[in-house]
Structures are given as C-alpha cells and as structure tokens.
Design an enzyme around this catalytic site. Structure first.
Site, mmCIF file in Angstrom:
data_model
loop_
_atom_site.group_PDB
_atom_site.id
_atom_site.type_symbol
_atom_site.label_atom_id
_atom_site.label_comp_id
_atom_site.label_asym_id
_atom_site.label_seq_id
_atom_site.Cartn_x
_atom_site.Cartn_y
_atom_site.Cartn_z
ATOM 1 N N ALA A 11 22.472 78.923 -15.593
ATOM 2 C CA ALA A 11 21.935 78.994 -16.945
ATOM 3 C C ALA A 11 21.270 77.696 -17.379
ATOM 4 C CB ALA A 11 23.049 79.359 -17.928
ATOM 5 N N GLY A 12 21.296 76.676 -16.539
ATOM 6 C CA GLY A 12 20.733 75.399 -16.936
ATOM 7 C C GLY A 12 21.643 74.611 -17.853
ATOM 8 N N HIS A 67 13.463 66.626 -16.352
ATOM 9 C CA HIS A 67 12.959 66.079 -15.079
ATOM 10 C C HIS A 67 12.562 64.605 -15.211
ATOM 11 C CE1 HIS A 67 12.798 69.762 -12.517
ATOM 12 N NE2 HIS A 67 12.823 70.342 -13.709
ATOM 13 N N GLU A 95 26.234 66.299 -5.042
ATOM 14 C CA GLU A 95 25.081 67.204 -5.134
ATOM 15 C C GLU A 95 23.953 66.750 -4.212
ATOM 16 O OE1 GLU A 95 24.696 69.943 -6.990
ATOM 17 O OE2 GLU A 95 26.167 69.845 -8.596
ATOM 18 N N ASP A 98 23.157 64.998 -15.835
ATOM 19 C CA ASP A 98 24.179 66.012 -16.048
ATOM 20 C C ASP A 98 25.579 65.433 -15.876
ATOM 21 O OD1 ASP A 98 21.993 67.633 -16.298
ATOM 22 O OD2 ASP A 98 22.310 68.722 -14.420
ATOM 23 N N ASP A 133 15.182 62.248 -15.511
ATOM 24 C CA ASP A 133 16.303 61.423 -15.052
ATOM 25 C C ASP A 133 16.083 60.872 -13.654
ATOM 26 O OD1 ASP A 133 16.672 63.981 -13.933
ATOM 27 O OD2 ASP A 133 18.834 64.029 -14.304
#
Length: 379
Positions: free
Chosen positions: A123-124, A36, A158, A170, A38
């Site tokens: 799943a992260g 958390h 996103e 990501d 980024d």
C-alpha cells in the site's frame, strides 16, 4: 482488529506456552511529501501512523531462530549463523535482518519470535520497514544500537538481501516517529526536525486498491537512472544539483532529464511544505501537493491513471483547504490528503464516489494523527 502487540504476544504464548521476554513495535508511515528523494540524499517529510508491526521475542536454547506469523498462520526456522537463504514472502525479511547482524560480525543467539502487524501490505505505507525496524530492535537484546542505527540495519536488510534499493526514509520514521508531528529528515546527514501538525489538520490515507511490489516494479530502475544523471552532472547525488545545471547539461536524453527534474524540484517542495504545515498555510499546502503529484505523474512516471483520478477527486473535495497526492514508491498503493478536520466527511465521500466509479470495493480509508515511533516493552 486487536492491537499487534497483543496479537504478537498471544502468538508467542500459544506456540511456546510462556510470555515473551520483550516486544518491539514499530509503526508504518505515510509520506506527506518528498518522494524518491531519500536515496538521492535529499529531504522527506513523513509521519508515523497508528498502524505497525510488533515482534515478541524470547530466547531459544538450540541456537536457531524460529518465527510464527500471526497474520499468516505460518512459521519459519533458520540458523542465524548460516549464510542468508531467501524464503517465500515475509520470511525473507526476517532472515535478512538476521543476516545484517551476521554480516557485521554480531552473532545472534537463538530466539523464538511471534510477529503481528496491521499495516496494509503493498500500500506504500512501509509495512516492510515497520517489520524491519521492529525485528532489529527485538534481536538487539543487548541494546547495542540507538534508534538511527536500528533503522540503518533494517535498510541494509532491504538493500543487501531482500533486493530493494530503498533509501532510509521509511526506516528512520519508523524508528524516530513523534506523536502529533511529521519529521523533516535530511537523508544525507540523518538530521531530523519535528514539524508539529496543527491540531485541526487531518491526515487521510486512502488505499487505491492497487497493490505493488517494489522489487518487481520499476523502483530500482528509477534509482539507477537518478544515479546515472548525478554521475553525468559530476555531483555525489541529485541533492547537489539544481535546475539550471540540469538544463545546461549536455548529452542527457529527455527521459533522464525528467527523472532528475522531479527529484530536484521535489526537494525544494519538501522544504517549502515543512514551512507551510508549520504555518497552517492551506493554499500553499494544496499547491505543493498538487505540484508533487504532477511531477510524479509527468516527470518520474510512477503514478497510474486510476490513482490520478482519485487524487483529483480528493483535491477537489478539500475545497481549497488542503491537498492530495500519491504517497509511497509508486505504481499503486495509497493517496494521502491533508485537510482541515471539517473537510474529512467530504473527502470520505469523494473516496467512496471514486471507488464506485472504477468498480472497486473501497480499500482502507483511514483518518489519523501522527504516531510515536519504535517502542520496546517487557513481555
């Protein structure tokens, strides 16, 4: 499982009777530390994994985009020139990437797509970023964009259309991943520094068995809270704050202070972790991973008791030669352990003992080395 590139190509050939023009493959990722941070313009230390998503593509004369998912045996057809319309499941991600091209004044020609992947969802491990980057690269047939720009297109899909207020980590690691190395990413400047993992370092990924969806979870609320604290502190992002300034701030409630404290302290831990990994400093690696997990548990409140128990078992199983923490956005997903290779059997046994104790069928227990990022090959 058959390689996603082969399955995507096979799905394309089955539907269309010919080989695709090209195939784009982007990996998932595991974040070693820096959670958390980024979207707070901070630092992260992920590595790409040897699982990913492949998109096979060929032209379509009718101007439409038609898609076949080998994983779900499902299809979708939409007009890339029309306004974005959400659709169930994976379809919205495909439509969202096309919508970013349209929003940027970059019309897309008709295309036929075949998609296959092996990143566990929920799943992260960034299955959606893997898909987004591969899609952006496949649709960019004129090769107008470099890897960073493709990553930012996937992030915009996103943020602007799917509805997840994610940062850029990501997508950047999916685009830029390097075999054998984690990447220290400055999420403000987009500067990337490779941090080679020692040859005897194993990366073990254990799926807790608890899935989560970032849109439905409190992920977006955590981002809003961080931005509110930054505004109260008078800084652009929590990247620019420090703990003394946070302690001196007036009018912040206890929850807001804890949220900000996690981000500020996690940034410092991430920079320290890059140095510890490069130096094979196992005690420091274990200390930093433990502190990161505790901060996610107590300050950011994104772990779950069952995941805390799994982390504790794994950390003990390292025998002081490594560490463990939850990885990903939180509220479920995976745990990552870094340890010397000879500790992997003990870690594997600890994971199985955990699943037996909570009555779950063992999920993914996967030992890997960092993998390469985005690859584009002829069909």
């Amino acid at each position: 499982m058959i390689d996603p590139v082969a399955r995507a190509a096979a799905a394309f050939r089955t539907v269309h009777g010919e080989a695709p023009a090209r195939i784009a493959h982007a990996p998932g990722r595991v974040n070693l530390i820096g959670e958390h941070t980024d979207y707070n313009d901070g630092f992260v230390l992920p590595c790409a994994i040897d699982r990913g998503t492949a998109v096979a593509i060929g032209p379509a004369a009718d101007g439409m985009i038609s898609v076949t998912s080998a994983d779900y045996d499902e299809t979708d057809v939409f007009d890339p020139a029309a306004p974005f319309q959400p659709a169930p499941g994976w379809r919205s991600h495909v439509r969202a990437v096309a919508a970013v091209f349209r929003a940027r004044g970059l019309p897309l020609a008709g295309a036929r797509l075949g998609i296959a992947g092996d990143v566990p969802q929920g799943a992260g491990l960034s299955s959606s970023a893997s898909l987004g980057v591969a899609l952006a690269a496949a649709l960019d047939g004129e090769q107008r964009f470099d890897a960073t720009e493709l990553a930012l297109i996937a992030q915009a899909a996103e943020n602007d259309f799917v509805g997840v207020a994610c940062g850029n980590m990501d997508q950047l690691i999916a685009a830029h991943g390097q075999a054998g190395a984690a990447l220290l990413i400055d999420c403000r400047t987009l500067a990337i520094k490779a941090v080679a993992l020692p040859e005897d370092m194993a990366v073990l990924i254990i799926h807790s068995g608890i899935t989560r969806g970032l849109v439905e979870s409190a992920y977006n609320a955590r981002r809003a809270a961080c931005e509110a604290v930054a505004a109260r502190l008078g800084v652009k992002a929590l990247r620019d704050a420090d703990l003394p300034a946070l302690a001196a701030a007036a009018g912040l409630d206890a929850v807001a202070c804890r949220r900000a404290r996690h981000v500020i302290s996690e940034n410092a831990r991430t920079l320290a972790m890059a140095a510890a990994v490069a130096a094979s400093d196992w005690p420091q690696i274990g200390t930093l991973m433990a502190a990161s997990h505790a901060s996610m548990r107590d300050d950011f409140e994104i772990t779950l008791p069952e995941i805390d128990a799994l982390v504790a078992r794994l950390a003990a199983a390292t025998g002081g030669i490594g560490g463990a923490r939850m990885t990903g956005g939180g509220f479920g997903g995976c745990v990552v352990a870094l340890a010397r290779g000879d500790r992997v059997p003990a870690l594997h046994a600890a994971a199985l003992a955990h699943f037996a104790s909570v009555g779950r069928v063992p999920g993914l227990i996967h030992s890997c080395r960092p993998a390469a990022g985005l690859q584009i090959t002829p069909g």
